[in-house]
Scaffold this active site. Structure first.
Site, PDB file in Angstrom:
ATOM      1  CB  SER A  20      12.128 -18.773  63.151  1.00  4.92           C
ATOM      2  OG  SER A  20      11.291 -19.921  62.258  1.00  4.92           O
ATOM      3  CE  LYS A  71       4.980 -14.999  54.686  1.00  2.00           C
ATOM      4  NZ  LYS A  71       3.666 -15.584  55.362  1.00  2.00           N
ATOM      5  N   GLY A 129      -9.998  -9.353  59.788  1.00  6.83           N
ATOM      6  CA  GLY A 129      -8.693  -8.970  59.225  1.00  6.83           C
ATOM      7  C   GLY A 129      -8.399  -9.079  57.825  1.00  6.83           C
TER       8      GLY A 129
END
Length: 284
Positions: A20, A71, A129
């Site tokens: 990250s 999430k 998408g």
């Protein structure tokens, strides 16, 4: 960076997450704004999620960011959700407000903030998408007053996508048009009258393929965006620029969703221009 007994912690929680660049962004922001904070990456197993959320209160943290696969899984452990997090059904930022844990999703806001001189209100948008990033852009566009959204997915994904769009319509009263990506004439017709075209798929990460056929003609005022930032210029963006269209990659979305989270935690504005310079040097 000053670390002492008063330093408050923030973290990004996911698996995998060691790659990250969020610690780079947030630690620069803490330093630039003279905020006594530190930001780390926690790669955890699903069985440790409850304990990790409890640690936000226990250690009086600013909060956490979340990425895949947590999430959605984090939602039952939070006290409250923001409007956009409720619509998306996913949280990427948890804010510790005096022991109350509030879930936000800053991805959509971050995406629209990174678009140069563009507001979505009253505009027509095409979204390629329907995954997590697409949902956050979709929900934020509706909250911000978009006039029309056409979502294009592969025909095999139509049935999987429809229930979410139906639920979104129930919650907001806004009808999203769902179309098959294989119908090129429909894609061309809708692109011709749109203001924004967004690739929210992973097609292009390999640097070889584009999600749309190259014989599609773009109207000259159309803004084109890709949520991918590595490679810095995807085949999709290269194709759009070859037609003379303005085109934006996903690095700005990453920065501005972080800026939204930083402001929620600290009440301070992230110095995005300064950090953007460092990011582009690192990834261009």
């Amino acid at each position: 960076m000053k670390l002492d007994g008063y330093t408050r912690l923030a973290a990004v929680v996911a698996n995998p997450i060691k790659h990250s660049i969020s610690p780079f962004i947030h630690n620069r922001a803490f330093e630039a704004t003279a905020t006594n904070g530190a930001y780390v990456a926690w790669e955890i197993e699903a069985s440790d999620l409850v304990e990790t959320v409890a640690n936000i209160r226990r250690y009086q943290m600013f909060g956490i960011n979340l990425s895949m696969p947590y999430k959605e899984q984090v939602i039952p452990y939070l006290d409250k959700l923001s409007d956009e997090a409720r619509l998306i059904g996913a949280v990427n930022t948890v804010v510790n407000e005096n022991g109350n844990l509030i879930g936000y999703n800053t991805d959509g806001k971050g995406f629209f903030k990174c678009l140069p001189s563009f507001t979505i209100s009253g505009k027509k948008m095409i979204l390629l998408g329907a995954g997590g990033a697409a949902k956050s852009i979709l929900a934020q566009a509706i909250l911000d007053g978009v006039s029309q959204i056409s979502v294009f997915v592969r025909s095999v994904s139509m049935e999987k996508t429809r229930p979410y769009l139906d639920k979104l319509q129930e919650q907001t009263g806004f009808k999203v048009d769902l179309c098959a990506l294989e119908y090129v004439s429909e894609l061309q017709a809708r692109i011709a009258e749109s203001d924004l075209l967004v690739n929210a798929t992973s097609v292009g990460m390999d640097g070889q393929f584009s999600p749309v056929p190259e014989n599609i003609v773009l109207p000259e005022t159309l803004l084109v965006a890709d949520i991918i930032y590595q490679p810095f210029e995807t085949p999709f963006l290269k194709w759009a620029r070859s037609q003379g269209n303005p085109a934006v990659n996903g690095l700005g979305m990453l920065l501005y969703q972080a800026a939204e989270a930083f402001q929620l935690w600290t009440g301070k504005e992230m110095p995005t221009e300064e950090i953007w310079q460092s990011l582009t040097e690192k990834y261009q």
